[in-house]
Design an enzyme around this catalytic site. Sequence first.
Site, PDB file in Angstrom:
ATOM      1  N   CYS A 118       2.635   4.355 -11.594  1.00 46.49           N
ATOM      2  CA  CYS A 118       3.289   4.965 -10.156  1.00 46.49           C
ATOM      3  C   CYS A 118       3.531   6.428 -10.105  1.00 46.49           C
ATOM      4  O   CYS A 118       3.072   7.085  -9.459  1.00 46.49           O
ATOM      5  CB  CYS A 118       4.480   4.385 -10.062  1.00 46.49           C
TER       6      CYS A 118
ATOM      7  N   ASN B 124      -2.162   2.654  -7.900  1.00 41.87           N
ATOM      8  CA  ASN B 124      -2.678   2.483  -9.452  1.00 41.87           C
ATOM      9  C   ASN B 124      -3.690   1.104  -9.123  1.00 41.87           C
ATOM     10  O   ASN B 124      -3.260   0.453  -8.205  1.00 41.87           O
ATOM     11  CB  ASN B 124      -2.115   2.886 -10.471  1.00 41.87           C
TER      12      ASN B 124
ATOM     13  N   HIS C 200      10.125   7.772  -5.590  1.00 38.92           N
ATOM     14  CA  HIS C 200      10.016   7.773  -6.878  1.00 38.92           C
ATOM     15  C   HIS C 200       9.753   9.333  -7.683  1.00 38.92           C
ATOM     16  O   HIS C 200       8.985   9.184  -8.605  1.00 38.92           O
ATOM     17  CB  HIS C 200       8.811   6.921  -7.405  1.00 38.92           C
TER      18      HIS C 200
HETATM   19 CA    CA Z   1       2.463   1.523  -8.865  1.00 39.53          CA
END
Ligand code: CA
Length: 485
Positions: A82, A298, A140
Amino acid sequence: MRYRRFYLLSSVIALTAIWAFHSKQSPDRKNEQPNILVVLCDDLGYNDVGFNGSKDIPTPALDKLAKNGTIFSSAYVAHPFCGPSRTSLMTGRYAHKIGAQFNLPPNSETIGEGVPLSETFISTVLQKSGYKTGIIGKWHLGAIQKYHPNNRGFDEFYGFLGGGHNYHPEQFKAAYKKQKEKGTEVIFEYLLPLEHNGKEVDETEYLTDAFSREAVRFINNTAQKKNPFFLYLSYNAPHTPLEGKKEDLEKFMHIKDEKRRNYAAMVYAVDRGVDQITKALEANGQLENTLIIFLSDNGGRTDAGANNFPLRESKGSTCEGGYRVPMFFHWPGKVPAGETFNFPVSTLDFYPTFAALAKANVPKGKLLDGKNIWEDFLHKTNSHENQNIYVLRHREGYTDVGIRNNEWKALKTNQNNWKLYNLNKDIGENQDLSHENPELLKSMVKEGEKWSRSHSQPRWFHDEQTGIEWLTAQMPHFDQTFRID
Ligand code: CA
């Protein structure tokens, strides 16, 4: 003479009128700056959408857009998990070069770190060129104020700052309340209340539906305005925890495996959202005016319900299953319909491509690792011909690497010798051709080593233990990684 002067004067007046007319028309963004909508899923597998071959997860809304647009069979994110993948998307740089090669730890506010402010995000570039910018969902990239989306080029933020979140509000709100009452100082970020531009909100809808609702709201609010929009819709689905919505789960009772059943229900909820968003664009007369990009951050986690077939391995790996993702572009009349683009592209290319489409100025001196692929894409040529596209993941005491160059892939995993695959013939990376092509492998690996010298030491680790191991093993010792035995 007088007549001639009059003629000249009237010409000038006419030209001025034409000029004025065009000036008035020129801000008409229909011909100038497209809306850009990036729909990013979290840990979605290569084979978990209908347009990429899924048989057990119907995704009609996504499939329809994919069919009316172009599917990319070789779309790469810049990292197999991530944080660094999203960092690259926003900064246009390999996360390793700016010390962001690890995920931020959960509740990263406690360490006060985030993606360095020296990197201007694409959102800022677009905002400065007149775009109304929004992010909905997962961030994030730093949880303290200075790294907050509103301070990184986004006018609007609705979602959560950490690396993940639970999906059922009645459950996560109850768990949060319980911990609060217990006096827990740092409550796990997956349970925290959502926020809207820094203000806590009381969300009541299933999370994926809530994000779709907010995306529709954003489109309705901005679509009729003069300015174009950039919306980064960052669903956390189908990332764990595997929490499908009850009514969606009922559609997948035929799937015996509980993880897969939940996972399928979660992807289905994303598809429902994309349907609502597409309808909102249509209702506002903006579908023709919007570049829609759908992809995953991903590869899918095969131990958590995902399917990356025919790719090898899964999230976290430098094999194709870790970082080659499902992707399409949709833009009526601009993106070719019903086609598949097979040359490799990278999410590092988004930054320069978006900036070019938006006719935006990239700050002077801003380093970018990708390139504007638009013309090559339209002309069906390879933007990255004879050029390496990298993926590199540090493990405990060693490093895995993947290097893509044209149809070739050099692969280093698990401290084994370098391998070489021809992806056009062997997408599953089964047949090692390193002994047949030693010189090619050598040159790819040598270039990879050169590239690794541009990396910085990590600014953070996803946990303390990883940091200790990094120091103990004197990482990254690239001399070992890029050695061919
Ligand atoms: Ca991810």
